[in-house]
Enzyme design. Structure first.
Site, short mmCIF file in Angstrom:
data_model
loop_
_atom_site.label_atom_id
_atom_site.label_comp_id
_atom_site.label_asym_id
_atom_site.label_seq_id
_atom_site.Cartn_x
_atom_site.Cartn_y
_atom_site.Cartn_z
N ASP A 1 0.83 -1.19 0.00
CA ASP A 1 0.00 0.00 0.00
C ASP A 1 0.87 1.25 0.00
O ASP A 1 2.02 1.21 0.45
CB ASP A 1 -0.89 0.03 1.25
CG ASP A 1 -1.86 -1.14 1.27
OD1 ASP A 1 -2.14 -1.70 0.21
OD2 ASP A 1 -2.32 -1.47 2.38
N1 URA Z 1 -1.52 -6.04 3.50
C1 URA Z 1 -1.94 -4.76 3.58
O1 URA Z 1 -2.95 -4.46 4.19
N2 URA Z 1 -1.22 -3.84 2.95
C2 URA Z 1 -0.08 -4.11 2.27
O2 URA Z 1 0.56 -3.21 1.74
C3 URA Z 1 0.35 -5.44 2.23
C4 URA Z 1 -0.39 -6.39 2.84
#
Ligand code: URA
Length: 274
Positions: free
Chosen positions: A101
């Protein structure tokens, strides 16, 4: 492959700069001066530019510590992407193997080895990914059991039309609390040197602290880790990927920096992923 492409792929300059260099007679191939930028060369050809041998690397594998605020994408018209953090001398045809993310940090593999990416991301391979998280409330024994059993994760209503927002049943995940209720890692262990996800105070737990855990999952649903904790009535305040298959994030690699994988790591990935 064309000689000018060979040279520009290896980041010795743009395609037109490399065409010019060849026409100027600055390049030899297998000991012979070549002046036609379109001459065919093989990856194993001995190409020398301005007296410097140019080794062709077909695949490149980079381990980046992705910083928060940067997109795990190859390009974006408005925002910085992880490829934008690569310095001169790196190939431009790399792509991230899976996403983190925008607000997450940590291990991101960048490569142009499409078969390896495909295989690492394939759900059937169950490649483990380990995340370090800071949470708004402590992890309980019940949480550990729920994660281990394979929990139901509801639809992500905040995700708009994003692909992957649908509800799913998570595969068993290994949740390990790194501190218990009452322990305050942010004060007890300030030496961890892990930057806060956001300076926004409201992201902190009500008592101003946070609780640490690691979680290992073998799949990659949209916002998976955050949604799993949300489904357990918790909230992820900070998320950092620390391992993927046999790869480990170096503790001394600052956010935004990267390094090339070793041969051993590449072979390890192939065995695990491909
Ligand atoms: N899970 C999440 O919530 N975000 C990420 O970036 C990776 C795994």
């Amino acid at each position: 492959m064309r000689l000018d492409k060979f040279l520009s792929d290896m980041r010795f300059g743009t395609r037109s700069e490399m065409r010019k260099a060849v026409r100027e007679g600055r390049v030899t191939v297998d000991g012979v001066r070549v002046k036609d930028p379109g001459s065919a060369v093989m990856p194993k050809s001995l190409v020398v530019l301005d007296g410097e041998p140019v080794t062709y690397r077909g695949f490149e594998y980079i381990l980046m510590n992705k910083p928060a605020g940067v997109l795990s994408a190859t390009e974006d018209p408005h925002q910085t992407t992880v490829l934008g953090l690569l310095g001169p001398g790196t190939r431009r045809d790399l792509a991230p193997a899976g996403r983190l993310d925008k607000d997450a940090e940590g291990l991101l593999l960048l490569t142009n080895d499409g078969a390896l990416i495909h295989s690492l991301l394939s759900p059937s391979k169950h490649v483990p990914k380990v995340y370090y998280v800071r949470l708004s409330r402590p992890v309980t024994d019940g949480d550990v059991r729920t994660f281990a059993e394979g929990m139901s994760v509801p639809e992500d209503e905040t995700a708009g039309n994003a692909r992957g927002r649908a509800a799913f049943t998570a595969k068993p995940a290994k949740l390990v609390p790194l501190n218990g209720p009452g322990e305050r890692p942010d004060r007890a262990d300030p030496g961890k040197e892990i930057r806060e996800l956001s300076p926004n105070e409201s992201l902190k737990a009500p008592d101003g602290g946070f609780y640490e855990a690691s979680v290992e999952i073998t799949e990659g649903h949209y916002h998976q880790v955050k949604r799993m904790f949300a489904a357990a009535g918790n909230r992820v305040l900070y998320l950092k990927r620390i391992a993927m298959g046999p790869l480990r994030l170096d503790e001394d690699l600052p956010p935004g920096k990267y390094r090339y994988l070793t041969e051993e790591e590449i072979n390890g990935l192939r065995i695990n992923g491909a």
